[in-house]
Design a protein around this motif. Structure first.
Motif, PDB file in Angstrom:
ATOM      1  N   PRO A   1     -11.566  -7.562  -3.928  1.00  0.00           N
ATOM      2  CA  PRO A   1     -10.284  -7.902  -4.576  1.00  0.00           C
ATOM      3  C   PRO A   1      -9.320  -6.729  -4.684  1.00  0.00           C
ATOM      4  N   ARG A   2      -9.832  -5.538  -4.969  1.00  0.00           N
ATOM      5  CA  ARG A   2      -8.936  -4.379  -5.080  1.00  0.00           C
ATOM      6  C   ARG A   2      -8.369  -3.992  -3.708  1.00  0.00           C
ATOM      7  N   GLN A   3      -9.184  -4.042  -2.693  1.00  0.00           N
ATOM      8  CA  GLN A   3      -8.694  -3.760  -1.348  1.00  0.00           C
ATOM      9  C   GLN A   3      -7.649  -4.794  -0.933  1.00  0.00           C
ATOM     10  N   THR A   4      -7.984  -6.070  -1.129  1.00  0.00           N
ATOM     11  CA  THR A   4      -7.093  -7.151  -0.702  1.00  0.00           C
ATOM     12  C   THR A   4      -5.773  -7.112  -1.455  1.00  0.00           C
ATOM     13  N   SER A   5      -5.841  -6.930  -2.765  1.00  0.00           N
ATOM     14  CA  SER A   5      -4.616  -6.925  -3.565  1.00  0.00           C
ATOM     15  C   SER A   5      -3.716  -5.751  -3.190  1.00  0.00           C
ATOM     16  N   PHE A   6      -4.315  -4.598  -2.921  1.00  0.00           N
ATOM     17  CA  PHE A   6      -3.499  -3.445  -2.561  1.00  0.00           C
ATOM     18  C   PHE A   6      -2.891  -3.617  -1.178  1.00  0.00           C
ATOM     19  N   LEU A   7      -3.613  -4.272  -0.276  1.00  0.00           N
ATOM     20  CA  LEU A   7      -3.054  -4.573   1.040  1.00  0.00           C
ATOM     21  C   LEU A   7      -1.843  -5.494   0.902  1.00  0.00           C
ATOM     22  N   LEU A   8      -1.930  -6.488   0.020  1.00  0.00           N
ATOM     23  CA  LEU A   8      -0.800  -7.387  -0.212  1.00  0.00           C
ATOM     24  C   LEU A   8       0.396  -6.634  -0.791  1.00  0.00           C
ATOM     25  N   VAL A   9       0.128  -5.675  -1.651  1.00  0.00           N
ATOM     26  CA  VAL A   9       1.208  -4.849  -2.196  1.00  0.00           C
ATOM     27  C   VAL A   9       1.905  -4.083  -1.079  1.00  0.00           C
ATOM     28  N   MET A  10       1.129  -3.544  -0.138  1.00  0.00           N
ATOM     29  CA  MET A  10       1.715  -2.827   0.988  1.00  0.00           C
ATOM     30  C   MET A  10       2.553  -3.758   1.870  1.00  0.00           C
ATOM     31  N   LEU A  11       2.124  -5.000   2.014  1.00  0.00           N
ATOM     32  CA  LEU A  11       2.904  -5.965   2.792  1.00  0.00           C
ATOM     33  C   LEU A  11       4.222  -6.282   2.092  1.00  0.00           C
ATOM     34  N   ILE A  12       4.196  -6.374   0.769  1.00  0.00           N
ATOM     35  CA  ILE A  12       5.426  -6.594   0.009  1.00  0.00           C
ATOM     36  C   ILE A  12       6.380  -5.423   0.198  1.00  0.00           C
ATOM     37  N   LEU A  13       5.834  -4.218   0.178  1.00  0.00           N
ATOM     38  CA  LEU A  13       6.659  -3.037   0.406  1.00  0.00           C
ATOM     39  C   LEU A  13       7.220  -3.024   1.835  1.00  0.00           C
ATOM     40  N   GLY A  14       6.387  -3.403   2.793  1.00  0.00           N
ATOM     41  CA  GLY A  14       6.858  -3.458   4.171  1.00  0.00           C
ATOM     42  C   GLY A  14       8.003  -4.448   4.344  1.00  0.00           C
ATOM     43  N   ALA A  15       7.928  -5.589   3.638  1.00  0.00           N
ATOM     44  CA  ALA A  15       9.006  -6.574   3.709  1.00  0.00           C
ATOM     45  C   ALA A  15      10.303  -6.021   3.126  1.00  0.00           C
ATOM     46  N   TYR A  16      10.190  -5.162   2.117  1.00  0.00           N
ATOM     47  CA  TYR A  16      11.375  -4.530   1.525  1.00  0.00           C
ATOM     48  C   TYR A  16      12.122  -3.707   2.580  1.00  0.00           C
ATOM     49  N   PHE A  17      11.388  -2.915   3.347  1.00  0.00           N
ATOM     50  CA  PHE A  17      12.035  -2.079   4.357  1.00  0.00           C
ATOM     51  C   PHE A  17      12.494  -2.908   5.556  1.00  0.00           C
ATOM     52  N   ALA A  18      11.791  -3.994   5.839  1.00  0.00           N
ATOM     53  CA  ALA A  18      12.253  -4.897   6.893  1.00  0.00           C
ATOM     54  C   ALA A  18      13.591  -5.523   6.503  1.00  0.00           C
ATOM     55  N   LEU A  19      13.722  -5.862   5.212  1.00  0.00           N
ATOM     56  CA  LEU A  19      14.979  -6.420   4.715  1.00  0.00           C
ATOM     57  C   LEU A  19      16.110  -5.403   4.839  1.00  0.00           C
ATOM     58  N   ARG A  20      15.838  -4.161   4.486  1.00  0.00           N
ATOM     59  CA  ARG A  20      16.879  -3.131   4.580  1.00  0.00           C
ATOM     60  C   ARG A  20      17.284  -2.883   6.032  1.00  0.00           C
ATOM     61  N   THR A  21      16.308  -2.940   6.930  1.00  0.00           N
ATOM     62  CA  THR A  21      16.611  -2.710   8.342  1.00  0.00           C
ATOM     63  C   THR A  21      17.434  -3.842   8.934  1.00  0.00           C
ATOM     64  N   GLY A  22      17.232  -5.057   8.435  1.00  0.00           N
ATOM     65  CA  GLY A  22      17.893  -6.220   9.016  1.00  0.00           C
ATOM     66  C   GLY A  22      19.313  -6.445   8.549  1.00  0.00           C
ATOM     67  N   ILE A  23      19.809  -5.674   7.605  1.00  0.00           N
ATOM     68  CA  ILE A  23      21.170  -5.854   7.082  1.00  0.00           C
ATOM     69  C   ILE A  23      21.984  -4.609   7.410  1.00  0.00           C
ATOM     70  N   SER A  24      23.063  -4.788   8.158  1.00  0.00           N
ATOM     71  CA  SER A  24      23.869  -3.639   8.579  1.00  0.00           C
ATOM     72  C   SER A  24      24.903  -3.231   7.543  1.00  0.00           C
TER      73      SER A  24
END
Length: 244
Positions: free
Chosen positions: A111-134
């Motif tokens: 659970p700790r590994q999985t939950s932290f991986l999900l947190v990293m995916l949420i963070l990755g989506a944040y930067f994907a959002l910033r990259t996609g808006i000019s």
């Protein structure tokens, strides 16, 4: 002042080197499969705690941006997210090494590994959002809204989810009924302080670089306006006949 900062930077680097040597001198932990590799805890836990602190700071900066519409707060929020992603990836990497040695496989879907991986995916989506808006203003406002919306999921994944399911993370590997061993506790707290200070210094440098980039862009824009340069940066002179 600059000399004082340079001395502080060299002192921090020296303390990190000394701290690394000290972590090698602590006694082995008999409960660990590889008694010597237990020292990874002095990097794994500080990175995890530092990551959590930055993930708590970023939404505050995002809220301040939405409140003031000042680009400085967006820059701080983005830098805090970057530091959260960096320390989070280090946490995952050291955790994988721990898992491989202690549990026999690099990934056990704990659970700790999985939950932290999900947190990293949420963070990755944040930067994907910033990259996609000019557009800068839209990027800042959308990123701030996303950072605020992600607070509850991130806090749930870090603090709640691992505790409601059975976890392979043993509570007695380094901690007994009397608390963490004094030697381990002192070294752990020292390394946590050093890692946190180092990450804050990197964060401040990132914000400073961002402010310099923004100032350079503004000065270039003013120069273009003063010289009558087109937004594209390409000017084609055209002669227009005048009536007499």
């Amino acid at each position: 002042m600059e000399k004082l900062k340079s001395v502080g930077q060299y002192a921090l680097g020296l303390l990190l080197c000394i701290g690394t040597v000290v972590t090698m001198l602590v006694p082995n932990a008999e409960q660990f499969q590889n008694h010597e590799l237990v020292r990874i805890i002095f990097w794994h836990l500080p990175c995890a705690l530092t990551c959590t602190l930055f993930l708590c700071a970023a939404p505050y900066f995002a809220f301040k941006y939405l409140q003031t519409q000042k680009s400085t707060w967006d820059l701080r929020a983005s830098a805090a997210m970057e530091m959260g992603l960096l320390t989070g990836l280090l946490t995952l990497a050291t955790g994988i090494i721990f898992s491989d040695v202690q549990w026999g496989a690099p990934w056990n879907w704990d659970p700790r590994q999985t939950s932290f991986l999900l947190v990293m995916l949420i963070l990755g989506a944040y930067f994907a959002l910033r990259t996609g808006i000019s557009d800068a203003e839209k990027r800042a406002s959308h990123s701030a809204a996303y950072a605020l919306a992600s607070v509850l999921p991130v806090m749930f994944l870090i603090f709640v989810f691992p505790r409601i399911l059975f976890s392979l993370h043993p509570a007695t590997t380094l901690v007994s009924s009397n608390g963490m061993d004094p030697t381990y506790r002192s070294v752990f707290l020292s390394m946590f302080a050093l890692v946190l200070i180092c990450c804050i210094w990197i964060y401040k440098m990132r914000v400073r670089c961002g402010l310099l980039e923004e100032a350079l862009e503004n000065s270039n824009a003013k120069l273009d306006d003063r010289n009558g340069t087109a937004p594209t940066g390409v000017v084609r002179p055209v002669s227009i006949p005048t009536e007499r």
